[in-house]
Motif scaffolding. Structure first.
Motif, PDB file in Angstrom:
ATOM      1  N   GLU A 191       8.292  -4.542  -4.007  1.00  0.00           N
ATOM      2  CA  GLU A 191       7.563  -5.405  -3.081  1.00  0.00           C
ATOM      3  C   GLU A 191       6.353  -6.057  -3.741  1.00  0.00           C
ATOM      4  OE1 GLU A 191       6.673  -3.543   0.656  1.00  0.00           O
ATOM      5  OE2 GLU A 191       8.701  -2.753   0.859  1.00  0.00           O
ATOM      6  N   LEU A 192       6.016  -7.233  -3.246  1.00  0.00           N
ATOM      7  CA  LEU A 192       4.812  -7.942  -3.653  1.00  0.00           C
ATOM      8  C   LEU A 192       4.053  -8.334  -2.397  1.00  0.00           C
ATOM      9  CD1 LEU A 192       6.231 -10.304  -6.444  1.00  0.00           C
ATOM     10  CD2 LEU A 192       4.893  -8.202  -6.766  1.00  0.00           C
ATOM     11  N   SER A 193       2.742  -8.166  -2.418  1.00  0.00           N
ATOM     12  CA  SER A 193       1.929  -8.465  -1.229  1.00  0.00           C
ATOM     13  C   SER A 193       1.961  -9.941  -0.848  1.00  0.00           C
ATOM     14  CB  SER A 193       0.482  -8.018  -1.455  1.00  0.00           C
ATOM     15  OG  SER A 193      -0.088  -8.718  -2.542  1.00  0.00           O
ATOM     16  N   THR A 194       2.356 -10.800  -1.776  1.00  0.00           N
ATOM     17  CA  THR A 194       2.392 -12.240  -1.509  1.00  0.00           C
ATOM     18  C   THR A 194       3.683 -12.693  -0.824  1.00  0.00           C
ATOM     19  OG1 THR A 194       3.257 -12.581  -3.740  1.00  0.00           O
ATOM     20  CG2 THR A 194       0.861 -12.795  -3.435  1.00  0.00           C
ATOM     21  N   LEU A 195       4.648 -11.776  -0.671  1.00  0.00           N
ATOM     22  CA  LEU A 195       5.941 -12.136  -0.091  1.00  0.00           C
ATOM     23  C   LEU A 195       6.053 -11.662   1.350  1.00  0.00           C
ATOM     24  CD1 LEU A 195       8.232 -11.233  -3.120  1.00  0.00           C
ATOM     25  CD2 LEU A 195       7.351 -13.485  -2.482  1.00  0.00           C
ATOM     26  N   ASP A 196       6.954 -12.308   2.120  1.00  0.00           N
ATOM     27  CA  ASP A 196       7.148 -11.916   3.514  1.00  0.00           C
ATOM     28  C   ASP A 196       7.996 -10.652   3.608  1.00  0.00           C
ATOM     29  OD1 ASP A 196      10.081 -12.605   3.925  1.00  0.00           O
ATOM     30  OD2 ASP A 196       9.320 -14.571   3.309  1.00  0.00           O
ATOM     31  N   LYS A 197       8.026 -10.063   4.808  1.00  0.00           N
ATOM     32  CA  LYS A 197       8.702  -8.789   5.051  1.00  0.00           C
ATOM     33  C   LYS A 197      10.186  -8.848   4.677  1.00  0.00           C
ATOM     34  CE  LYS A 197       9.460  -5.336   8.600  1.00  0.00           C
ATOM     35  NZ  LYS A 197      10.212  -5.194   9.776  1.00  0.00           N
TER      36      LYS A 197
ATOM     37  N   SER B  55       0.782   3.281  -0.984  1.00  0.00           N
ATOM     38  CA  SER B  55      -0.231   2.241  -0.916  1.00  0.00           C
ATOM     39  C   SER B  55      -0.741   2.018  -2.328  1.00  0.00           C
ATOM     40  CB  SER B  55      -1.381   2.681  -0.004  1.00  0.00           C
ATOM     41  OG  SER B  55      -2.414   1.720  -0.017  1.00  0.00           O
ATOM     42  N   TYR B  56      -0.816   0.752  -2.715  1.00  0.00           N
ATOM     43  CA  TYR B  56      -1.367   0.391  -4.016  1.00  0.00           C
ATOM     44  C   TYR B  56      -2.441  -0.645  -3.772  1.00  0.00           C
ATOM     45  CZ  TYR B  56      -1.791  -1.394  -8.774  1.00  0.00           C
ATOM     46  OH  TYR B  56      -2.284  -1.790  -9.998  1.00  0.00           O
ATOM     47  N   GLN B  57      -3.651  -0.322  -4.155  1.00  0.00           N
ATOM     48  CA  GLN B  57      -4.813  -1.189  -3.939  1.00  0.00           C
ATOM     49  C   GLN B  57      -4.918  -1.589  -2.468  1.00  0.00           C
ATOM     50  OE1 GLN B  57      -4.487  -4.334  -6.873  1.00  0.00           O
ATOM     51  NE2 GLN B  57      -5.229  -2.987  -8.488  1.00  0.00           N
ATOM     52  N   GLY B  58      -4.636  -0.626  -1.581  1.00  0.00           N
ATOM     53  CA  GLY B  58      -4.804  -0.835  -0.151  1.00  0.00           C
ATOM     54  C   GLY B  58      -3.652  -1.515   0.562  1.00  0.00           C
ATOM     55  N   VAL B  59      -2.589  -1.862  -0.147  1.00  0.00           N
ATOM     56  CA  VAL B  59      -1.439  -2.533   0.459  1.00  0.00           C
ATOM     57  C   VAL B  59      -0.285  -1.540   0.556  1.00  0.00           C
ATOM     58  CG1 VAL B  59       0.218  -4.427   0.242  1.00  0.00           C
ATOM     59  CG2 VAL B  59      -2.160  -4.755  -0.490  1.00  0.00           C
ATOM     60  N   GLU B  60       0.178  -1.267   1.783  1.00  0.00           N
ATOM     61  CA  GLU B  60       1.274  -0.321   1.996  1.00  0.00           C
ATOM     62  C   GLU B  60       2.606  -0.960   1.625  1.00  0.00           C
ATOM     63  OE1 GLU B  60       2.870   2.237   5.723  1.00  0.00           O
ATOM     64  OE2 GLU B  60       0.683   2.217   5.439  1.00  0.00           O
TER      65      GLU B  60
ATOM     66  N   LYS C 251      -6.854  12.857   4.194  1.00  0.00           N
ATOM     67  CA  LYS C 251      -7.479  12.701   2.872  1.00  0.00           C
ATOM     68  C   LYS C 251      -6.831  11.547   2.109  1.00  0.00           C
ATOM     69  CE  LYS C 251     -10.095  14.228  -0.557  1.00  0.00           C
ATOM     70  NZ  LYS C 251     -11.547  14.091  -0.520  1.00  0.00           N
ATOM     71  N   ALA C 252      -5.507  11.421   2.200  1.00  0.00           N
ATOM     72  CA  ALA C 252      -4.805  10.326   1.519  1.00  0.00           C
ATOM     73  C   ALA C 252      -5.287   8.978   2.041  1.00  0.00           C
ATOM     74  CB  ALA C 252      -3.298  10.460   1.699  1.00  0.00           C
ATOM     75  N   MET C 253      -5.505   8.883   3.353  1.00  0.00           N
ATOM     76  CA  MET C 253      -5.893   7.613   3.968  1.00  0.00           C
ATOM     77  C   MET C 253      -7.303   7.170   3.562  1.00  0.00           C
ATOM     78  SD  MET C 253      -3.265   6.579   5.421  1.00  0.00           S
ATOM     79  CE  MET C 253      -1.894   7.550   4.831  1.00  0.00           C
ATOM     80  N   GLU C 254      -8.069   8.077   2.970  1.00  0.00           N
ATOM     81  CA  GLU C 254      -9.402   7.723   2.466  1.00  0.00           C
ATOM     82  C   GLU C 254      -9.314   6.964   1.141  1.00  0.00           C
ATOM     83  OE1 GLU C 254     -11.561  11.381   2.114  1.00  0.00           O
ATOM     84  OE2 GLU C 254     -11.481  11.789   4.281  1.00  0.00           O
ATOM     85  N   HIS C 255      -8.139   6.937   0.553  1.00  0.00           N
ATOM     86  CA  HIS C 255      -7.937   6.304  -0.751  1.00  0.00           C
ATOM     87  C   HIS C 255      -7.120   5.022  -0.592  1.00  0.00           C
ATOM     88  CE1 HIS C 255      -9.378   9.736  -3.193  1.00  0.00           C
ATOM     89  NE2 HIS C 255      -9.102  10.382  -2.080  1.00  0.00           N
TER      90      HIS C 255
END
Length: 127
Positions: free
Chosen positions: A10-16, A43-48, A107-111
């Protein structure tokens, strides 16, 4: 502990819909190459995103997964050695980032970067 690499198509710039198609293509590539994996959520850099934890106990498998990450335009893939130490593998370098540990969901959601393994029902972060 197995050596594992975590990657996504996945890429954050693409649609679902496009990301779902890319995920299906990556899953097929992993199956075609007989690479054992667990489909995860991360999640990578805040993007699930949907990701795959791939067992890579031989160098050839590690090389294949790096190549797959590049095919799908991934910035990097995460590599965890058999001691839990993690590195981000970029096309031109490797960056050691710490040790993977299991943590409660809160704890995971804090990251901004984490992985959830639904088979083990466990969240992981790197510290």
């Amino acid at each position: 502990m197995n050596k594992v690499m975590i990657l996504s198509a996945e890429l954050s710039t693409l649609d679902k819909d496009t990301n779902e198609q890319r995920t299906a293509q990556l899953r097929q590539l992993l199956n075609d190459n007989n690479l054992p994996y667990i489909q995860c959520v991360g999640s990578y850099q805040g993007v699930e995103e949907v990701s795959f934890a791939v067992v890579v106990n031989v160098e050839q498998a590690k090389s294949m997964v790096i190549e797959m990450g590049q095919m799908f335009g991934q910035e990097c893939v995460l590599y965890r050695d058999n001691y839990g130490h993690c590195s981000l593998l970029y096309s031109d370098r490797e960056e050691s980032i710490g040790t993977m540990i299991a943590v409660p969901e809160a704890k995971a959601m804090e990251h901004d970067s984490w992985t959830y393994n639904p088979v083990a029902e466990t969240y992981f972060i790197v510290v």
